[in-house]
Scaffold this active site. Sequence first.
Site, PDB file in Angstrom:
ATOM      1  N   SER A  14       3.081 -20.147  52.769  1.00 30.71           N
ATOM      2  CA  SER A  14       1.794 -19.462  52.674  1.00 30.71           C
ATOM      3  C   SER A  14       1.587 -18.428  53.769  1.00 30.71           C
ATOM      4  O   SER A  14       0.913 -17.413  53.547  1.00 30.71           O
ATOM      5  CB  SER A  14       0.656 -20.490  52.719  1.00 30.71           C
ATOM      6  OG  SER A  14       0.764 -21.402  51.648  1.00 30.71           O
ATOM      7  N   HIS A  25      -2.611 -19.689  57.201  1.00 25.37           N
ATOM      8  CA  HIS A  25      -2.820 -18.545  56.298  1.00 25.37           C
ATOM      9  C   HIS A  25      -3.346 -17.336  57.065  1.00 25.37           C
ATOM     10  O   HIS A  25      -2.831 -16.218  56.929  1.00 25.37           O
ATOM     11  CB  HIS A  25      -3.823 -18.914  55.200  1.00 25.37           C
ATOM     12  CG  HIS A  25      -3.360 -20.007  54.300  1.00 25.37           C
ATOM     13  ND1 HIS A  25      -4.198 -20.611  53.393  1.00 25.37           N
ATOM     14  CD2 HIS A  25      -2.149 -20.608  54.164  1.00 25.37           C
ATOM     15  CE1 HIS A  25      -3.522 -21.536  52.726  1.00 25.37           C
ATOM     16  NE2 HIS A  25      -2.277 -21.556  53.183  1.00 25.37           N
TER      17      HIS A  25
END
Length: 277
Positions: free
Chosen positions: A138, A195
């Site tokens: 991610s 993220h």
Amino acid sequence: MSRGGGMGGFNMPQFTGAVKWLILANVAVFVLQSVMYAFLPEAAQVFRYLALTPEHILGRGYLWELISYAFLHGGVMHLFFNMLTLWMFGAQMEGHFGRRQFFEFFYFCVIGSAIVFTLVSYSAVFGLSPLVHLVGASGGIFGLLIAFGMIFSEAQIYLFPFPIAVKAKYLVAMWMGIDILLMLRNEEPGSAIAHLGGAAFGYLYLKFLPRKGLGFGFSESFYGVRNRYHKWKRRQAAKKFEVYMREHDRSDYFDEHGNYRDPKKDNGDAGKGPWVN
């Protein structure tokens, strides 16, 4: 998928070289991981040293975890949505960057995400600790998302299965906002931090690093240093030549027209030889 920015209408993006390699590698590792946990649970413990654990990085020097964690996933849905997003946005970004720079950008964000997660985990905020594990691609994918939002900001993204189009810059901003809310509400804060760390490094890459990438920048610097060295050598040689010519009378070797005159020959032969300055 999107309208504008090169993907046009509902056409699905192609499986480009780098994106295809990353997806196949992630799927293969996940299958291997699943098989080993099912049939060789003791041997599967090796994956604990491939996941990112901050204490392993700073306490034991397991630096490979800064990259290897991005090939591990916590479940089928985790893998599916990461690979789907990588395909949808990564193919477009590979077309923009080129294969070499795409890999460079992706892993720059992967490593950046790992660094941010490691540093934050030692601060003990949001209940994190250096012993918390991180897996998933991610960080690199959110770097691609922020890049897509910056470079193809006006592209229209359709929110499948709804026939609603949203500009890329707004969709990416919404994604980042959701992660910020998750972090503040202490709901999966580790993932949200990873993220946002990948997105932050993607932004830094585009804003402050050479347009053609780190590899190009290093090569330009190397050849620049090499060229400056050769220029210095030429200047040194020119200085030595000037000293030599001052120590020897130039008129002994060249006539008034600049033609070479062999001092071993008579002056009457000067200018008749093949040497011309």
